[in-house]
Write an enzyme that holds these catalytic residues in place. Structure first.
Site, mmCIF file in Angstrom:
data_model
loop_
_atom_site.group_PDB
_atom_site.id
_atom_site.type_symbol
_atom_site.label_atom_id
_atom_site.label_comp_id
_atom_site.label_asym_id
_atom_site.label_seq_id
_atom_site.Cartn_x
_atom_site.Cartn_y
_atom_site.Cartn_z
ATOM 1 N N SER A 106 -8.079 -4.616 -9.608
ATOM 2 C CA SER A 106 -6.818 -3.890 -9.493
ATOM 3 C C SER A 106 -6.467 -3.182 -10.792
ATOM 4 O O SER A 106 -6.707 -3.705 -11.887
ATOM 5 C CB SER A 106 -5.697 -4.871 -9.131
ATOM 6 O OG SER A 106 -4.423 -4.252 -9.224
ATOM 7 N N TYR A 130 -4.413 4.039 -8.656
ATOM 8 C CA TYR A 130 -3.241 4.769 -8.174
ATOM 9 C C TYR A 130 -3.222 6.143 -8.836
ATOM 10 O O TYR A 130 -3.848 6.358 -9.881
ATOM 11 C CB TYR A 130 -1.945 4.042 -8.534
ATOM 12 C CG TYR A 130 -1.690 2.763 -7.785
ATOM 13 C CD1 TYR A 130 -1.201 2.776 -6.480
ATOM 14 C CD2 TYR A 130 -1.917 1.525 -8.386
ATOM 15 C CE1 TYR A 130 -0.949 1.602 -5.793
ATOM 16 C CE2 TYR A 130 -1.669 0.342 -7.705
ATOM 17 C CZ TYR A 130 -1.190 0.393 -6.408
ATOM 18 O OH TYR A 130 -0.948 -0.782 -5.720
ATOM 19 N N THR A 156 -5.700 3.831 -3.665
ATOM 20 C CA THR A 156 -4.628 3.320 -2.808
ATOM 21 C C THR A 156 -3.671 4.457 -2.484
ATOM 22 O O THR A 156 -3.126 5.097 -3.391
ATOM 23 C CB THR A 156 -3.889 2.172 -3.504
ATOM 24 O OG1 THR A 156 -4.793 1.084 -3.691
ATOM 25 C CG2 THR A 156 -2.710 1.690 -2.662
ATOM 26 N N LYS A 227 -7.905 3.578 0.467
ATOM 27 C CA LYS A 227 -7.342 2.319 0.955
ATOM 28 C C LYS A 227 -5.906 2.557 1.433
ATOM 29 O O LYS A 227 -5.074 3.066 0.680
ATOM 30 C CB LYS A 227 -7.352 1.273 -0.164
ATOM 31 C CG LYS A 227 -6.691 -0.056 0.187
ATOM 32 C CD LYS A 227 -6.797 -1.012 -0.991
ATOM 33 C CE LYS A 227 -6.113 -2.328 -0.733
ATOM 34 N NZ LYS A 227 -4.629 -2.211 -0.764
ATOM 35 N N HIS A 251 -1.518 -2.866 3.038
ATOM 36 C CA HIS A 251 -1.085 -3.442 1.765
ATOM 37 C C HIS A 251 -0.583 -4.876 1.951
ATOM 38 O O HIS A 251 0.378 -5.309 1.318
ATOM 39 C CB HIS A 251 0.012 -2.574 1.131
ATOM 40 C CG HIS A 251 -0.085 -2.467 -0.370
ATOM 41 N ND1 HIS A 251 -0.750 -1.442 -0.992
ATOM 42 C CD2 HIS A 251 0.386 -3.255 -1.359
ATOM 43 C CE1 HIS A 251 -0.668 -1.597 -2.309
ATOM 44 N NE2 HIS A 251 0.008 -2.706 -2.556
#
Length: 356
Positions: A106, A130, A156, A227, A251
């Protein structure tokens, strides 16, 4: 008492983590309907096993983006592993490397990408990204992870804004002072004001659109996986925009409450993609038969999130390995009991949706 299934690890983590940390990991958006439906949707699906198939030898190996993994189970990107265990993501990375499984690190890790690579230099790693208002933040991360040998970017796309997670608001959730979002260490030190999960509020870019896929493709040679896709319309657009994979994801039910459970969305996305790119899924996978159901409906691999932090809370790397090994063993047993000797024999003929 030994922990023999993923719900045992969940119970241990709930009993041993601080209340605000447990509720951060467990949180869903609003009434948590989607979070809970992710699990319930798997229970609505029934299996149609075949008999007398000689399952004396079974093989769980498969590939993701052409790279072999020991089982179609990977680690989804989740934030702040050091809240659950002191060396956090480094333990997670070592567990994945030891079992030859894919780990998606992440952006919001409490260990840096450099520390993760040093902890497990031979592991198969993807990086979750992101898009920020300051595109340079995203660009620098992309270039760092590409240089470090990460094998794919996982973009994401379901967080233009953060969902309303009531428990985090009630608890005024903040990272403790000794922890940071290590990938941004030193970046935001001059900034003050509201904090949103370890970075300044309004850092994410809500204007993100499909044209940003082209921008990202121009930044890297790495494969791009999107995603957060839940519809055939967006799956078709993903293919058109040249990405290499989709993770069907909501999520963990933490964004829009009332949206589709991921397993309920999977079939239409697989049908829309028609094998042109790989399709993966996360959300609600707790048993080996859940993994089998997802693969039968067309997923190439599943990813698990919350169970990983439960394993960390139990015994760090050993706990994560335990979670992954239990799920792998259950998947192998479910395969055999349904008459499948390897993952290529798993198909939609195994599935019957419940009439309930």
């Amino acid at each position: 008492m030994p922990l023999i299934c993923l719900s045992d690890f969940e119970a241990y983590a709930k009993d041993h983590l601080p209340k605000a940390t447990w509720e951060y990991y467990a949180a869903g958006a609003d009434d948590c309907c989607t979070r809970d439906d992710n699990l319930l949707a798997f229970k609505r699906i029934r299996l149609r096993p075949r008999m007398l198939r000689d399952v004396s030898v079974t093989d769980t190996k498969t590939t993701v983006l052409g790279m072999e993994v020991s089982c179609p189970i990977g680690i989804a990107p989740t934030a702040f592993h050091c809240l659950a265990w002191p060396d956090g993501e480094m333990s997670t990375a070592r567990a994945a490397e030891g079992l030859n499984l894919c780990y998606v690190a992440s952006t919001y890790s409490t260990c840096s990408v450099e520390e993760i690579v040093a902890a497990a230099p031979e592991g198969l790693r993807w990086f979750q990204l992101y898009v920020y208002r300051d595109r340079k933040l995203s660009e620098r991360l992309v270039h760092r992870v590409e240089a470090l040998g990460f094998k794919a970017l996982v973009l994401t796309v379901d967080v233009p804004y953060t969902g309303k997670r009531r428990s985090d608001i009630r608890n005024n959730f903040r990272l403790p002072p000794h922890l940071k979002v290590k990938n941004f260490e030193g970046v935001f030190e001059e900034q003050c004001g509201p904090d949103n999960y370890g970075v300044p509020a309004n850092t994410l870019d809500p204007s993100i659109s499909w044209k940003d896929i082209y921008w990202l493709r121009n930044q890297t040679r790495l494969p791009i996986i999107i995603k957060g896709i839940l519809t055939k319309e967006d799956a078709e657009l993903a293919v058109e925009h040249g990405v290499q994979g989709i993770i069907v994801s909501n999520h963990g039910g933490r964004q829009l409450d009332g949206e589709l459970a991921t397993i309920d969305a999977l079939s239409e996305i697989v049908d829309a993609v028609q094998g042109r790119i790989e399709v993966y899924i996360d959300g609600g996978i707790r048993t080996g038969s859940d993994v089998l159901k997802a693969l039968a409906l067309g997923a190439k691999c599943v990813f698990i999130g919350r169970p990983i932090v439960w394993g960390l809370a139990y015994k760090g790397e050993e706990g994560v390995r335990g979670v992954l090994q239990i799920l792998t063993d259950e998947f192998r047993l479910s395969m055999a009991l349904s008459g499948c000797r390897n993952v290529s024999e798993i198909n939609r003929n195994l599935i019957q949706f419940s009439k309930l």
